[in-house]
Write a protein that holds these residues in place. Structure first.
Motif, short mmCIF file in Angstrom:
data_model
loop_
_atom_site.label_atom_id
_atom_site.label_comp_id
_atom_site.label_asym_id
_atom_site.label_seq_id
_atom_site.Cartn_x
_atom_site.Cartn_y
_atom_site.Cartn_z
N ALA A 40 -9.30 14.32 -4.39
CA ALA A 40 -9.97 13.39 -3.47
C ALA A 40 -9.38 11.99 -3.53
N VAL A 41 -8.99 11.53 -4.72
CA VAL A 41 -8.44 10.18 -4.86
C VAL A 41 -7.12 10.07 -4.11
N THR B 254 -6.41 7.88 -0.79
CA THR B 254 -5.36 6.85 -0.90
C THR B 254 -4.40 6.95 0.27
N GLU B 255 -3.98 8.17 0.58
CA GLU B 255 -3.07 8.38 1.71
C GLU B 255 -3.78 8.10 3.04
N GLY C 101 1.74 9.27 -6.34
CA GLY C 101 1.97 10.65 -5.90
C GLY C 101 0.98 11.12 -4.86
N SER C 102 0.54 10.18 -4.00
CA SER C 102 -0.49 10.51 -3.01
C SER C 102 0.09 10.83 -1.64
N ILE D 294 0.84 -1.21 0.00
CA ILE D 294 0.00 0.00 0.00
C ILE D 294 0.87 1.26 0.00
N GLY D 295 1.95 1.22 0.78
CA GLY D 295 2.88 2.35 0.79
C GLY D 295 3.48 2.60 -0.58
N GLY D 296 3.78 1.50 -1.29
CA GLY D 296 4.30 1.63 -2.65
C GLY D 296 3.27 2.26 -3.58
#
Length: 322
Positions: free
Chosen positions: A78-79, A83-84, A34-35, A26-28
């Motif tokens: 928003a995406v 995501t973050e 670019g989140s 998920i971190g990747g």
């Protein structure tokens, strides 16, 4: 059933290990999309516990209000924000799981203090990792801090693997299998781990170079990113040939042992499979315009490869002459 028991600990540590690997993936995804600054503050997101879904929910001066290191943030997306945010939620879940594991490790405080101490140490490592995550945001995604954040995640994986090693040593019946050259197998395992570690370090350098290219003053399309990378990328790509050769030799030696050891064979195939995924995703990045979907997979495969290498090393140690 007693919650704090060795049996429950052995079961739960596997869940924790899978959770940490998932968090690395998920971190990747966060980085490749670019989140990372989707939430410009920490631990809240735009000052809220639950982030906004539309720019209308933010004040008109949100770019300056949530400026990082004196720099205005980008337009609300928003995406990227969610995501973050989901990455943070999963990170909190992982931290909670490791807290539970530390509590469950009290079952070993008398029978094997190594397991107990390492589990407590891992809890502090996760707390430090959380602090590093906050620093990543406050430094406006400074590459060296992001790299340190990733290395710390790998370190946490190895703490868990070392804990499993102690459990296996405590319970396994060590049997010496005649005809096995344990010294050679251990040297191959150490060589594979050392060479992969070098490749991971080279990979972080390439990733930082990619960040510089992506954030250049004049925007560059993805299909031209590779052409803008320097020597570190060429070395990283060519060096993979050495890894392939060493791992094929090592895997063949493990699979051709005179006595079949199912657990060792499973880890050997896992090592080879992780290497294959890492190489294929690397080829995709190099020759197919650096697709964002391949970046987190490339990272996860490398971390899993190191994990399987270490478990192979531990498996060999369980079958040596005392």
């Amino acid at each position: 059933m007693n919650f704090v028991s060795e049996k429950n600990f052995k079961r739960f540590i596997n869940i924790v290990l899978v959770t940490v690997y998932a968090l690395i993936l998920i971190g990747g995804i966060v980085r490749s999309t670019g989140s990372g600054l989707g939430c410009p503050d920490w631990p809240t997101c735009f000052g809220k516990i639950v982030p906004p879904t539309h720019v209308s929910e933010l004040p008109l001066d949100y770019k300056t209000k949530f400026a990082i290191s004196g720099k205005e943030i980008a337009d609300f997306n928003a995406v990227k924000t969610w995501t973050e945010y989901l990455n943070r939620l999963f990170g909190m879940l992982t931290g909670f799981f490791i807290l539970i594991l530390a509590i469950m490790s009290f079952a070993y405080r008398k029978s094997d203090k190594r397991i107990f101490r390492l589990s407590i140490f891992n809890l502090f490592a996760v707390i430090f990792q959380g602090w590093l995550g906050a620093v990543v945001v406050s430094t406006h995604l400074k590459p060296v801090i992001i790299t340190a954040h990733m290395v710390m995640a790998i370190f946490i994986v190895f703490i868990l693997l070392q804990t499993k090693k102690y459990i296996n040593e405590k319970e396994a019946i060590k049997d010496f299998i005649p005809g096995l050259d344990h010294a050679v197998l251990k040297k191959y395992a150490l060589a594979a781990m050392g060479l992969t570690l070098i490749q991971v370090v080279l990979g972080t350098q390439v990733r930082e170079a990619v960040d510089h290219v992506a954030k250049a003053a004049m925007p560059i399309a993805r299909e031209f990113w590779v052409s803008k990378l320097g020597l570190e990328f060429l070395v990283h790509r060519s060096y993979s040939i050495v890894l392939v050769v060493v791992h094929i030799i090592f895997t063949m030696k493990l699979l051709k042992l005179p006595v079949k050891i199912p657990k060792l064979n499973f880890h050997a195939y896992g090592m080879l499979g992780s290497l294959a995924i890492s190489i294929l995703s690397g080829i995709s990045l190099s020759y197919f315009d650096f697709p964002a979907s391949m970046q987190p997979l490339h990272l996860l495969a490398a971390v899993m490869l190191m994990g399987f290498q270490y478990t192979c090393f531990c498996d060999v140690n369980l079958h040596k002459e005392s």
